[in-house]
Write a protein that holds these residues in place. Structure first.
Motif, PDB file in Angstrom:
ATOM      1  N   THR A  44       0.879  -1.172   0.000  1.00 45.21           N
ATOM      2  CA  THR A  44       0.000   0.000   0.000  1.00 45.21           C
ATOM      3  C   THR A  44       0.918   1.224   0.000  1.00 45.21           C
ATOM      4  OG1 THR A  44       0.002   0.257   2.401  1.00 45.21           O
ATOM      5  CG2 THR A  44      -1.724  -1.154   1.468  1.00 45.21           C
ATOM      6  N   GLU A  45       0.342   2.403  -0.198  1.00 46.21           N
ATOM      7  CA  GLU A  45       1.183   3.605  -0.222  1.00 46.21           C
ATOM      8  C   GLU A  45       1.860   3.801   1.141  1.00 46.21           C
ATOM      9  OE1 GLU A  45      -0.919   7.093  -1.522  1.00 46.21           O
ATOM     10  OE2 GLU A  45       0.896   8.302  -1.218  1.00 46.21           O
ATOM     11  N   LEU A  46       1.047   3.681   2.199  1.00 50.09           N
ATOM     12  CA  LEU A  46       1.598   3.843   3.547  1.00 50.09           C
ATOM     13  C   LEU A  46       2.589   2.715   3.857  1.00 50.09           C
ATOM     14  CD1 LEU A  46       1.720   5.028   6.400  1.00 50.09           C
ATOM     15  CD2 LEU A  46      -0.446   3.911   6.908  1.00 50.09           C
ATOM     16  N   GLY A  47       2.228   1.505   3.473  1.00 54.36           N
ATOM     17  CA  GLY A  47       3.092   0.356   3.718  1.00 54.36           C
ATOM     18  C   GLY A  47       4.447   0.482   3.029  1.00 54.36           C
ATOM     19  N   GLU A  48       4.433   1.036   1.818  1.00 51.90           N
ATOM     20  CA  GLU A  48       5.702   1.207   1.094  1.00 51.90           C
ATOM     21  C   GLU A  48       6.570   2.266   1.781  1.00 51.90           C
ATOM     22  OE1 GLU A  48       7.022  -0.603  -1.475  1.00 51.90           O
ATOM     23  OE2 GLU A  48       5.278  -1.921  -1.463  1.00 51.90           O
ATOM     24  N   GLN A  49       5.911   3.267   2.382  1.00 49.22           N
ATOM     25  CA  GLN A  49       6.699   4.270   3.121  1.00 49.22           C
ATOM     26  C   GLN A  49       7.302   3.640   4.365  1.00 49.22           C
ATOM     27  OE1 GLN A  49       4.697   8.043   3.701  1.00 49.22           O
ATOM     28  NE2 GLN A  49       4.072   8.115   1.572  1.00 49.22           N
ATOM     29  N   LEU A  50       6.509   2.780   5.021  1.00 49.73           N
ATOM     30  CA  LEU A  50       7.042   2.071   6.192  1.00 49.73           C
ATOM     31  C   LEU A  50       8.188   1.153   5.764  1.00 49.73           C
ATOM     32  CD1 LEU A  50       3.677   1.303   8.031  1.00 49.73           C
ATOM     33  CD2 LEU A  50       5.499   2.788   8.862  1.00 49.73           C
ATOM     34  N   ARG A  51       8.022   0.526   4.597  1.00 49.48           N
ATOM     35  CA  ARG A  51       9.100  -0.340   4.074  1.00 49.48           C
ATOM     36  C   ARG A  51      10.404   0.440   3.914  1.00 49.48           C
ATOM     37  NH1 ARG A  51       9.461  -5.100   0.713  1.00 49.48           N
ATOM     38  NH2 ARG A  51      11.418  -5.083  -0.408  1.00 49.48           N
ATOM     39  N   ASP A  52      10.280   1.668   3.352  1.00 49.09           N
ATOM     40  CA  ASP A  52      11.490   2.479   3.170  1.00 49.09           C
ATOM     41  C   ASP A  52      12.164   2.745   4.516  1.00 49.09           C
ATOM     42  OD1 ASP A  52      11.063   2.539   0.481  1.00 49.09           O
ATOM     43  OD2 ASP A  52      10.171   4.545   0.430  1.00 49.09           O
ATOM     44  N   LEU A  53      11.343   3.021   5.536  1.00 49.53           N
ATOM     45  CA  LEU A  53      11.913   3.286   6.867  1.00 49.53           C
ATOM     46  C   LEU A  53      12.550   2.024   7.450  1.00 49.53           C
ATOM     47  CD1 LEU A  53       9.023   5.455   8.380  1.00 49.53           C
ATOM     48  CD2 LEU A  53      11.313   6.251   7.767  1.00 49.53           C
ATOM     49  N   ALA A  63      14.724   0.234  17.682  1.00 46.65           N
ATOM     50  CA  ALA A  63      14.500  -0.819  18.683  1.00 46.65           C
ATOM     51  C   ALA A  63      13.784  -1.992  18.020  1.00 46.65           C
ATOM     52  CB  ALA A  63      13.665  -0.276  19.838  1.00 46.65           C
ATOM     53  N   ASP A  64      14.073  -3.190  18.498  1.00 55.76           N
ATOM     54  CA  ASP A  64      13.464  -4.388  17.910  1.00 55.76           C
ATOM     55  C   ASP A  64      11.936  -4.326  17.945  1.00 55.76           C
ATOM     56  OD1 ASP A  64      16.020  -5.283  17.538  1.00 55.76           O
ATOM     57  OD2 ASP A  64      15.979  -6.722  19.204  1.00 55.76           O
ATOM     58  N   GLU A  65      11.406  -3.804  19.063  1.00 54.63           N
ATOM     59  CA  GLU A  65       9.935  -3.731  19.191  1.00 54.63           C
ATOM     60  C   GLU A  65       9.347  -2.735  18.188  1.00 54.63           C
ATOM     61  OE1 GLU A  65      11.939  -3.933  21.739  1.00 54.63           O
ATOM     62  OE2 GLU A  65      11.268  -5.865  22.552  1.00 54.63           O
ATOM     63  N   THR A  66      10.099  -1.650  17.933  1.00 57.43           N
ATOM     64  CA  THR A  66       9.625  -0.654  16.955  1.00 57.43           C
ATOM     65  C   THR A  66       9.528  -1.332  15.584  1.00 57.43           C
ATOM     66  OG1 THR A  66      10.881   0.977  18.204  1.00 57.43           O
ATOM     67  CG2 THR A  66      10.090   1.654  16.028  1.00 57.43           C
ATOM     68  N   GLU A  67      10.572  -2.084  15.269  1.00 55.82           N
ATOM     69  CA  GLU A  67      10.610  -2.808  13.994  1.00 55.82           C
ATOM     70  C   GLU A  67       9.410  -3.757  13.891  1.00 55.82           C
ATOM     71  OE1 GLU A  67      14.548  -4.428  12.616  1.00 55.82           O
ATOM     72  OE2 GLU A  67      13.480  -6.338  12.839  1.00 55.82           O
ATOM     73  N   LEU A  68       9.172  -4.478  14.979  1.00 53.85           N
ATOM     74  CA  LEU A  68       8.051  -5.435  15.000  1.00 53.85           C
ATOM     75  C   LEU A  68       6.713  -4.723  14.781  1.00 53.85           C
ATOM     76  CD1 LEU A  68       6.843  -8.289  15.737  1.00 53.85           C
ATOM     77  CD2 LEU A  68       6.858  -7.509  18.114  1.00 53.85           C
ATOM     78  N   LEU A  69       6.527  -3.618  15.507  1.00 51.80           N
ATOM     79  CA  LEU A  69       5.241  -2.912  15.405  1.00 51.80           C
ATOM     80  C   LEU A  69       5.057  -2.260  14.042  1.00 51.80           C
ATOM     81  CD1 LEU A  69       5.234  -1.471  19.016  1.00 51.80           C
ATOM     82  CD2 LEU A  69       3.616  -3.150  18.106  1.00 51.80           C
ATOM     83  N   MET A  70       6.151  -1.802  13.453  1.00 47.45           N
ATOM     84  CA  MET A  70       6.036  -1.217  12.112  1.00 47.45           C
ATOM     85  C   MET A  70       5.679  -2.281  11.079  1.00 47.45           C
ATOM     86  SD  MET A  70       8.979   1.689  12.224  1.00 47.45           S
ATOM     87  CE  MET A  70       9.065   1.971  10.471  1.00 47.45           C
TER      88      MET A  70
END
Ligand code: TMP
Length: 212
Positions: A44-53, A63-70
């Motif tokens: 998705t558009e938002l998902g692709e932005q999260l992917r870039d991050l 943090a590992d938890e941040t990665e998990l939640l993203m």
């Protein structure tokens, strides 16, 4: 006609996901199945932005938890905007990675308790789970050698072999726990032999669903 199926493709780095995804598309096309192809993180558009991050190098100390939640934030959007609507319309969904990757990378690789991932899986997905998962498996050295020949490594590809050994073990553990859903493919073989295994699995699956 059976309901639309949700199929996922998994594996560690360099196991040939992209090439074999094309082959699975061909097999679905041969049966005149209507399908969409998507990927995680992303789709998705938002998902692709999260992917870039997630894959970029701007936040290497995440943090590992941040990665998990993203990962799950991207997944929530993906389910809502892409996966569920397609399945409801009767289109099959072929996703390049899904939640098994979270168990493998964040659970196995990063060492986050599997039980915590399970809580998020239940919360975000409800009862939505893939119907079939193809796991491309190869020893870590084989995958890293192939991946190393590609473009600059992303934030995950920069990890060491110890991380990828844990990723691989977690994937294989899930496959042995859920043999009906997760089919392991020996991806260390030459491409034609990998395709033959995929073909066999897909033909059995079509047969099981009564698709001629
Ligand atoms: P790829 O799809 O190009 O292989 O890149 C996605 C990367 O993201 C890959 O290194 C695996 C990682 N990943 C996770 O760590 N957890 C997840 O839940 C997903 C979907 C991917």
């Amino acid at each position: 006609m059976s309901r639309a199926q949700f199929i996922t493709l998994e594996g560690s780095e360099g196991v040939g996901k992209t090439t074999n995804l094309e082959y699975i598309k061909q097999l679905l096309g041969n049966k005149s199945i209507e399908y969409i192809v998507t990927r995680e993180p992303g789709g998705t558009e938002l998902g692709e932005q999260l992917r870039d991050l997630l894959l970029g190098h701007k936040h290497t100390g995440m943090a590992d938890e941040t990665e998990l939640l993203m990962m799950f934030a991207a997944r929530s959007e993906h389910l809502d905007k892409v996966i569920k609507p397609a399945l409801e319309k009767g289109q099959w969904v072929l996703s390049d990675r899904f939640t098994d990757a979270t168990y493998a990378y964040q659970g196995g690789g990063r060492g986050i308790e599997m039980q915590r991932i399970k809580i998020l899986e239940d919360y975000v997905q409800g009862d939505c789970r893939p119907d079939l998962t193809l796991l491309l498996d190869a020893p870590v050295e084989v995958g890293s050698e192939r991946a190393g020949k590609r473009s600059a490594p992303d934030r995950f590809e920069k990890e060491q072999s110890d991380f990828f050994n844990k990723v691989r073990s977690a994937y294989l553990q899930r496959a042995s726990d859920q043999p009906d859903r997760i089919k392991v493919i020996d991806a260390s073989l030459e491409l034609e032999a990998v395709k033959r295994q995929i073909d066999q699995i897909m033909q059995d699956y079509f047969k099981q669903l009564g698709i001629q």
